[in-house]
Motif scaffolding. Structure first.
Motif, PDB file in Angstrom:
ATOM      1  N   ALA A  33      38.537  12.144 -61.553  1.00 49.27           N
ATOM      2  CA  ALA A  33      39.316  12.359 -62.778  1.00 49.27           C
ATOM      3  C   ALA A  33      40.810  12.427 -62.511  1.00 49.27           C
ATOM      4  N   ALA A  34      41.219  12.489 -61.235  1.00 47.15           N
ATOM      5  CA  ALA A  34      42.649  12.559 -60.913  1.00 47.15           C
ATOM      6  C   ALA A  34      42.890  11.947 -59.541  1.00 47.15           C
ATOM      7  N   CYS A  35      44.126  11.514 -59.328  1.00 45.93           N
ATOM      8  CA  CYS A  35      44.478  10.980 -58.019  1.00 45.93           C
ATOM      9  C   CYS A  35      45.960  11.196 -57.766  1.00 45.93           C
ATOM     10  N   LEU A  36      46.337  11.157 -56.512  1.00 48.23           N
ATOM     11  CA  LEU A  36      47.727  11.254 -56.093  1.00 48.23           C
ATOM     12  C   LEU A  36      48.168   9.866 -55.668  1.00 48.23           C
ATOM     13  N   LEU A  37      49.249   9.386 -56.270  1.00 49.94           N
ATOM     14  CA  LEU A  37      49.751   8.077 -55.877  1.00 49.94           C
ATOM     15  C   LEU A  37      50.390   8.177 -54.501  1.00 49.94           C
ATOM     16  N   GLN A  38      50.045   7.261 -53.620  1.00 50.16           N
ATOM     17  CA  GLN A  38      50.549   7.299 -52.258  1.00 50.16           C
ATOM     18  C   GLN A  38      52.068   7.213 -52.238  1.00 50.16           C
ATOM     19  N   ASN A  39      52.645   7.944 -51.285  1.00 51.49           N
ATOM     20  CA  ASN A  39      54.084   7.939 -51.043  1.00 51.49           C
ATOM     21  C   ASN A  39      54.908   8.325 -52.271  1.00 51.49           C
ATOM     22  N   SER A  53      35.847  17.938 -65.466  1.00 47.07           N
ATOM     23  CA  SER A  53      36.179  16.978 -64.410  1.00 47.07           C
ATOM     24  C   SER A  53      37.664  16.993 -64.081  1.00 47.07           C
ATOM     25  N   LYS A  54      38.496  17.091 -65.122  1.00 43.66           N
ATOM     26  CA  LYS A  54      39.939  17.139 -64.902  1.00 43.66           C
ATOM     27  C   LYS A  54      40.312  18.355 -64.065  1.00 43.66           C
ATOM     28  N   ILE A  55      39.781  19.526 -64.438  1.00 42.93           N
ATOM     29  CA  ILE A  55      40.110  20.760 -63.717  1.00 42.93           C
ATOM     30  C   ILE A  55      39.632  20.686 -62.279  1.00 42.93           C
ATOM     31  N   HIS A  56      38.393  20.266 -62.066  1.00 38.28           N
ATOM     32  CA  HIS A  56      37.862  20.184 -60.699  1.00 38.28           C
ATOM     33  C   HIS A  56      38.673  19.226 -59.839  1.00 38.28           C
ATOM     34  N   SER A  57      39.063  18.095 -60.401  1.00 41.29           N
ATOM     35  CA  SER A  57      39.827  17.105 -59.635  1.00 41.29           C
ATOM     36  C   SER A  57      41.227  17.603 -59.303  1.00 41.29           C
ATOM     37  N   VAL A  58      41.890  18.220 -60.274  1.00 45.58           N
ATOM     38  CA  VAL A  58      43.240  18.722 -60.025  1.00 45.58           C
ATOM     39  C   VAL A  58      43.205  19.885 -59.042  1.00 45.58           C
ATOM     40  N   GLU A  60      41.071  20.285 -56.623  1.00 51.81           N
ATOM     41  CA  GLU A  60      40.861  19.689 -55.305  1.00 51.81           C
ATOM     42  C   GLU A  60      42.157  19.102 -54.755  1.00 51.81           C
ATOM     43  N   LEU A  61      42.945  18.463 -55.608  1.00 47.67           N
ATOM     44  CA  LEU A  61      44.243  17.939 -55.166  1.00 47.67           C
ATOM     45  C   LEU A  61      45.189  19.068 -54.763  1.00 47.67           C
ATOM     46  N   VAL A  62      45.247  20.119 -55.562  1.00 42.33           N
ATOM     47  CA  VAL A  62      46.123  21.258 -55.249  1.00 42.33           C
ATOM     48  C   VAL A  62      45.742  21.860 -53.907  1.00 42.33           C
ATOM     49  N   ARG A  63      44.459  21.931 -53.632  1.00 43.42           N
ATOM     50  CA  ARG A  63      44.005  22.501 -52.354  1.00 43.42           C
ATOM     51  C   ARG A  63      44.416  21.631 -51.169  1.00 43.42           C
ATOM     52  N   GLN A  64      44.580  20.334 -51.379  1.00 40.33           N
ATOM     53  CA  GLN A  64      44.915  19.409 -50.290  1.00 40.33           C
ATOM     54  C   GLN A  64      46.414  19.197 -50.114  1.00 40.33           C
ATOM     55  N   LEU A  65      47.185  19.396 -51.176  1.00 41.96           N
ATOM     56  CA  LEU A  65      48.614  19.109 -51.128  1.00 41.96           C
ATOM     57  C   LEU A  65      49.387  20.199 -50.406  1.00 41.96           C
ATOM     58  N   GLU A  66      50.538  19.804 -49.900  1.00 43.74           N
ATOM     59  CA  GLU A  66      51.439  20.774 -49.289  1.00 43.74           C
ATOM     60  C   GLU A  66      52.337  21.319 -50.392  1.00 43.74           C
ATOM     61  N   ILE A  67      52.032  22.531 -50.824  1.00 46.37           N
ATOM     62  CA  ILE A  67      52.780  23.171 -51.902  1.00 46.37           C
ATOM     63  C   ILE A  67      53.802  24.121 -51.286  1.00 46.37           C
ATOM     64  N   ASP A  68      55.057  23.996 -51.690  1.00 47.98           N
ATOM     65  CA  ASP A  68      56.111  24.892 -51.215  1.00 47.98           C
ATOM     66  C   ASP A  68      56.047  26.173 -52.039  1.00 47.98           C
ATOM     67  N   ILE A  69      55.512  27.235 -51.446  1.00 47.35           N
ATOM     68  CA  ILE A  69      55.316  28.479 -52.192  1.00 47.35           C
ATOM     69  C   ILE A  69      56.631  29.165 -52.531  1.00 47.35           C
ATOM     70  N   ASN A  70      57.725  28.767 -51.900  1.00 49.44           N
ATOM     71  CA  ASN A  70      59.032  29.348 -52.212  1.00 49.44           C
ATOM     72  C   ASN A  70      59.529  28.937 -53.594  1.00 49.44           C
ATOM     73  N   GLN A  71      58.985  27.855 -54.131  1.00 45.31           N
ATOM     74  CA  GLN A  71      59.393  27.381 -55.443  1.00 45.31           C
ATOM     75  C   GLN A  71      58.569  27.988 -56.573  1.00 45.31           C
ATOM     76  N   LEU A  72      57.562  28.781 -56.248  1.00 42.13           N
ATOM     77  CA  LEU A  72      56.666  29.355 -57.247  1.00 42.13           C
ATOM     78  C   LEU A  72      57.095  30.762 -57.622  1.00 42.13           C
ATOM     79  N   ASP A  73      56.899  31.121 -58.903  1.00 43.80           N
ATOM     80  CA  ASP A  73      57.152  32.504 -59.296  1.00 43.80           C
ATOM     81  C   ASP A  73      55.926  33.351 -58.930  1.00 43.80           C
ATOM     82  N   ASP A  74      55.983  34.648 -59.204  1.00 45.61           N
ATOM     83  CA  ASP A  74      54.917  35.557 -58.772  1.00 45.61           C
ATOM     84  C   ASP A  74      53.559  35.215 -59.391  1.00 45.61           C
ATOM     85  N   LYS A  75      53.540  34.879 -60.681  1.00 45.64           N
ATOM     86  CA  LYS A  75      52.276  34.539 -61.340  1.00 45.64           C
ATOM     87  C   LYS A  75      51.700  33.242 -60.782  1.00 45.64           C
ATOM     88  N   GLN A  76      52.568  32.265 -60.574  1.00 48.50           N
ATOM     89  CA  GLN A  76      52.109  30.995 -60.014  1.00 48.50           C
ATOM     90  C   GLN A  76      51.610  31.172 -58.587  1.00 48.50           C
TER      91      GLN A  76
END
Length: 90
Positions: A33-39, A53-58, A60-76
């Motif tokens: 239901a979702a994909c990350l475009l390369q590069n 399906s949308k929630i499960h796919s997103v 899974e992507l969030v779990r695989q991506l390198e997320i910069d936690i410094n850009q997130l607020d406390d709730k996020q």
């Protein structure tokens, strides 16, 4: 466990957007239901998939991506840690 609601999907979108990713809903011939475009920092979600399906796919992507936690607020940040700890049962 995450609730399978539109609010949860919006929280996931906001998490990605805060991390510099763009989220788009498009039609297409997706195997998931979702994909990350390369590069790029673009996540494409199949707008014709059901909400679950949308929630499960997103998630899974969030779990695989390198997320910069410094850009997130406390709730996020709390939501991000919750997402990282769940086990998806597809």
């Amino acid at each position: 466990m995450l609730a399978l609601t539109n609010h949860t999907l919006e929280k996931l979108e906001n998490l990605l957007k805060s991390s510099g990713y763009k989220v788009r809903y498009e039609k297409g011939n997706f195997k998931t239901a979702a994909c990350l475009l390369q590069n790029s920092r673009m996540v494409v979600v199949n707008k014709f998939s059901n909400l679950e399906s949308k929630i499960h796919s997103v998630v899974e992507l969030v779990r695989q991506l390198e997320i910069d936690i410094n850009q997130l607020d406390d709730k996020q940040l709390a939501f991000f840690h919750q997402v990282k700890q769940i086990e998806l049962q597809l």
